[in-house]
Design a protein around this motif. Structure first.
Motif, PDB file in Angstrom:
ATOM      1  N   ASP A 102       4.986  -6.778  14.472  1.00 38.22           N
ATOM      2  CA  ASP A 102       6.356  -6.643  13.974  1.00 38.22           C
ATOM      3  C   ASP A 102       7.428  -7.510  14.527  1.00 38.22           C
ATOM      4  O   ASP A 102       8.135  -8.330  13.802  1.00 38.22           O
ATOM      5  CB  ASP A 102       7.087  -5.276  14.228  1.00 38.22           C
ATOM      6  CG  ASP A 102       6.266  -4.209  13.397  1.00 38.22           C
ATOM      7  OD1 ASP A 102       5.421  -4.399  12.696  1.00 38.22           O
ATOM      8  OD2 ASP A 102       6.521  -3.119  13.834  1.00 38.22           O
ATOM      9  N   ALA A 103       7.449  -7.786  15.926  1.00 36.98           N
ATOM     10  CA  ALA A 103       8.288  -8.928  16.492  1.00 36.98           C
ATOM     11  C   ALA A 103       7.895 -10.195  15.975  1.00 36.98           C
ATOM     12  O   ALA A 103       8.882 -11.020  15.688  1.00 36.98           O
ATOM     13  CB  ALA A 103       8.224  -8.717  18.015  1.00 36.98           C
ATOM     14  N   VAL A 104       6.637 -10.702  15.845  1.00 35.64           N
ATOM     15  CA  VAL A 104       6.133 -12.068  15.423  1.00 35.64           C
ATOM     16  C   VAL A 104       6.783 -12.018  13.874  1.00 35.64           C
ATOM     17  O   VAL A 104       6.892 -13.137  13.638  1.00 35.64           O
ATOM     18  CB  VAL A 104       4.623 -12.139  15.507  1.00 35.64           C
ATOM     19  CG1 VAL A 104       4.256 -13.366  14.663  1.00 35.64           C
ATOM     20  CG2 VAL A 104       4.182 -12.285  17.069  1.00 35.64           C
ATOM     21  N   LYS A 114     -10.176  -3.001   6.559  1.00 35.47           N
ATOM     22  CA  LYS A 114      -9.188  -2.990   7.631  1.00 35.47           C
ATOM     23  C   LYS A 114      -8.240  -4.281   7.516  1.00 35.47           C
ATOM     24  O   LYS A 114      -7.057  -4.317   7.588  1.00 35.47           O
ATOM     25  CB  LYS A 114      -9.724  -3.016   8.916  1.00 35.47           C
ATOM     26  CG  LYS A 114      -8.803  -3.149  10.092  1.00 35.47           C
ATOM     27  CD  LYS A 114      -9.283  -3.066  11.465  1.00 35.47           C
ATOM     28  CE  LYS A 114      -8.438  -3.325  12.590  1.00 35.47           C
ATOM     29  NZ  LYS A 114      -8.865  -3.424  13.846  1.00 35.47           N
ATOM     30  N   GLY A 115      -8.923  -5.334   6.748  1.00 35.62           N
ATOM     31  CA  GLY A 115      -8.331  -6.571   6.485  1.00 35.62           C
ATOM     32  C   GLY A 115      -7.412  -6.482   5.194  1.00 35.62           C
ATOM     33  O   GLY A 115      -6.379  -6.914   5.467  1.00 35.62           O
ATOM     34  N   ALA A 116      -7.956  -5.868   4.276  1.00 39.54           N
ATOM     35  CA  ALA A 116      -6.923  -5.623   3.103  1.00 39.54           C
ATOM     36  C   ALA A 116      -5.942  -4.897   3.419  1.00 39.54           C
ATOM     37  O   ALA A 116      -4.667  -5.045   2.868  1.00 39.54           O
ATOM     38  CB  ALA A 116      -8.032  -5.121   2.030  1.00 39.54           C
ATOM     39  N   GLN A 117      -6.006  -3.773   4.297  1.00 41.62           N
ATOM     40  CA  GLN A 117      -4.979  -2.891   4.750  1.00 41.62           C
ATOM     41  C   GLN A 117      -4.009  -3.794   5.514  1.00 41.62           C
ATOM     42  O   GLN A 117      -2.640  -3.374   5.130  1.00 41.62           O
ATOM     43  CB  GLN A 117      -5.411  -1.753   5.747  1.00 41.62           C
ATOM     44  CG  GLN A 117      -4.372  -0.640   5.867  1.00 41.62           C
ATOM     45  CD  GLN A 117      -3.824   0.041   4.511  1.00 41.62           C
ATOM     46  OE1 GLN A 117      -5.031   0.699   3.793  1.00 41.62           O
ATOM     47  NE2 GLN A 117      -2.579  -0.151   4.099  1.00 41.62           N
ATOM     48  N   GLY A 133       1.921  -5.888   5.206  1.00 43.03           N
ATOM     49  CA  GLY A 133       2.546  -6.967   5.470  1.00 43.03           C
ATOM     50  C   GLY A 133       2.406  -7.462   7.001  1.00 43.03           C
ATOM     51  O   GLY A 133       3.320  -8.323   7.364  1.00 43.03           O
ATOM     52  N   ASP A 134       1.155  -7.059   7.834  1.00 38.60           N
ATOM     53  CA  ASP A 134       1.232  -7.468   9.275  1.00 38.60           C
ATOM     54  C   ASP A 134       0.726  -8.764   9.278  1.00 38.60           C
ATOM     55  O   ASP A 134       0.999  -9.567  10.011  1.00 38.60           O
ATOM     56  CB  ASP A 134       0.140  -6.425  10.173  1.00 38.60           C
ATOM     57  CG  ASP A 134       0.666  -5.073  10.121  1.00 38.60           C
ATOM     58  OD1 ASP A 134       1.912  -5.024  10.369  1.00 38.60           O
ATOM     59  OD2 ASP A 134      -0.116  -4.197  10.305  1.00 38.60           O
ATOM     60  N   THR A 135      -0.112  -9.265   8.320  1.00 40.61           N
ATOM     61  CA  THR A 135      -0.754 -10.712   8.093  1.00 40.61           C
ATOM     62  C   THR A 135      -0.675 -11.180   6.715  1.00 40.61           C
ATOM     63  O   THR A 135      -0.456 -10.390   5.812  1.00 40.61           O
ATOM     64  CB  THR A 135      -2.059 -10.542   8.748  1.00 40.61           C
ATOM     65  OG1 THR A 135      -2.480 -12.045   8.955  1.00 40.61           O
ATOM     66  CG2 THR A 135      -3.153  -9.731   7.885  1.00 40.61           C
ATOM     67  N   ASP A 136      -0.808 -12.310   6.444  1.00 40.13           N
ATOM     68  CA  ASP A 136      -1.114 -12.875   5.181  1.00 40.13           C
ATOM     69  C   ASP A 136      -2.324 -13.121   4.770  1.00 40.13           C
ATOM     70  O   ASP A 136      -2.662 -13.258   3.633  1.00 40.13           O
ATOM     71  CB  ASP A 136      -0.037 -14.099   5.131  1.00 40.13           C
ATOM     72  CG  ASP A 136       1.372 -13.899   5.334  1.00 40.13           C
ATOM     73  OD1 ASP A 136       1.928 -13.017   4.579  1.00 40.13           O
ATOM     74  OD2 ASP A 136       1.797 -14.408   6.230  1.00 40.13           O
ATOM     75  N   MET A 137      -3.179 -13.587   5.829  1.00 42.19           N
ATOM     76  CA  MET A 137      -4.671 -13.873   5.638  1.00 42.19           C
ATOM     77  C   MET A 137      -5.417 -13.409   6.787  1.00 42.19           C
ATOM     78  O   MET A 137      -4.752 -13.030   7.949  1.00 42.19           O
ATOM     79  CB  MET A 137      -4.850 -15.368   5.630  1.00 42.19           C
ATOM     80  CG  MET A 137      -4.216 -16.171   4.816  1.00 42.19           C
ATOM     81  SD  MET A 137      -4.373 -17.896   4.528  1.00 42.19           S
ATOM     82  CE  MET A 137      -6.042 -17.848   3.713  1.00 42.19           C
TER      83      MET A 137
END
Length: 366
Positions: free
Chosen positions: A286-288, A306-309, A314-318
């Protein structure tokens, strides 16, 4: 849910076809002498061009930057020409590929760097760390790293120049951009992490000072090729190659904020991926996300679900899928169609021939 991995995304000026990343993985098959990328490597990467983004294996920026035998370089004209085989082959298949620029610092042995003493942020040995050497006389094998010397200001200026030139060389070789390897205990990480850096000048001590070298390298490369063609790999919570930071959340949140001011295209975070490894704290993710506005890539123990989740949340874009790409050249198609994944042979990961590199079939051609 897996559809989240198949949305296009903008990376700098490049539009990527999906959010699946093939992260850098050392394979130690460069041609000798000269550590030159070759046609076999070009075939390997072209087979995997359906990834949204390929980051090629770590590529040393100088002879002093080499940590292991048979890894490719990008500092000679022969090496640039060798990499052109790979970039042409990947582009012919519609892929996008970045070069990962690598300087190992203290994680080496004199046999790999022409008999020189290794350099690092500080004269601190990475105890217990071993590297693979081929000195041309003994049987190739693993040896313990040696004591480095602390880099002088002149050394720092020289290495920054080598990174800048390597970025230019990567573009000349046809890469779409570069990823700066600032993770996993190598040179830039040796400046960042508090227990590998005991300098008393402006490159040591405070978090701001320990991040200075990272910032200067990125700024030099951005001046040469543009920040929109630069990504940076970080490993906040790993202890690989003996680098540990006393306050990783604070240090790496500050690193992300610095990289945001430098406008890099992406940050690639390598999560700890050994069995029973702790999860990356959600508070850190969240901080990043709060301090960095560019594209985020996470790689670690991800499967398709897990990747799609992680993308949906919104934790990652890729998402980077490392080892699965070794034995599954058509990994995106396998994810999309729920095809079973092949297992790689660990005996053929490093060095050798096409076996275990280019002979894994696509699912539909088995």
């Amino acid at each position: 849910m897996k559809d989240a991995l198949f949305q296009s995304i903008q990376l700098g000026k490049i539009s990527l076809k999906n959010r699946i990343v093939m992260p850098p993985m050392t394979r130690s098959r460069a041609s000798q002498p000269g550590n030159v990328a070759n046609a076999m490597m070009a075939q390997y990467y072209a087979q995997r061009a359906s990834a949204g983004l390929i980051v090629a294996e770590g590529t040393q920026i100088s002879a002093m930057g080499q940590g292991y035998a048979w890894t490719p370089g990008i500092y000679s004209q022969e090496q640039i020409a060798g990499w052109k085989l790979t970039t042409d082959a990947v582009h012919a298949k519609g892929g996008t590929i970045f070069a990962q620029l690598w300087h190992v610092g203290r994680v080496t042995h004199p046999d790999n760097i022409g008999g020189q003493q290794a350099i690092s942020s500080s004269a601190i040995k990475a105890d217990g760390v071993k590297v693979f050497v081929d000195n041309g006389s003994d049987q190739p094998g693993f040896v313990e790293v040696t004591q480095p010397r602390e880099m002088t200001k002149e050394d720092i200026t020289q290495v920054i120049g080598e990174y800048r030139q390597a970025a230019l060389n990567a573009i000349e070789a046809g890469f779409d951009g570069i990823e700066l390897h600032a993770a996993n205990g190598y040179l830039i990480n040796q400046f960042i992490d508090s227990q590998a850096n005991n300098r008393s000048d402006e490159y040591g001590g405070s978090i701001e000072n320990r991040l200075r070298f990272l910032g200067e390298v990125v700024a030099a490369m951005a001046g040469a090729i543009g920040a929109d063609r630069i990504g940076v790999r970080l490993a906040p919570f790993t202890s690989l190659n003996g680098t540990i930071d006393a306050t990783p959340v604070e240090t790496y949140t500050a690193a992300a904020a610095l990289l945001n001011t430098l406008d890099v295209a992406y940050i690639h975070i390598a999560e700890v991926d050994w069995e029973d490894a702790p999860e990356t704290p959600q508070s850190f993710k969240d901080a990043v996300r709060q301090v960095y506005q560019g594209v985020l890539i996470y790689a670690g123990r991800y499967d398709a679900r897990k990747g799609a989740q992680a993308v949906e949340d919104g934790d990652t874009d890729m998402v980077g899928f490392g080892r699965p790409f070794v034995a599954n050249p058509d990994l995106p198609a396998r994810i999309k169609n729920d095809y079973p994944l092949a297992k790689h042979n660990p005996e053929t990961l490093f060095g050798g021939t096409a076996e275990g590199l280019t002979d894994y079939p696509e699912f539909l051609t088995q």
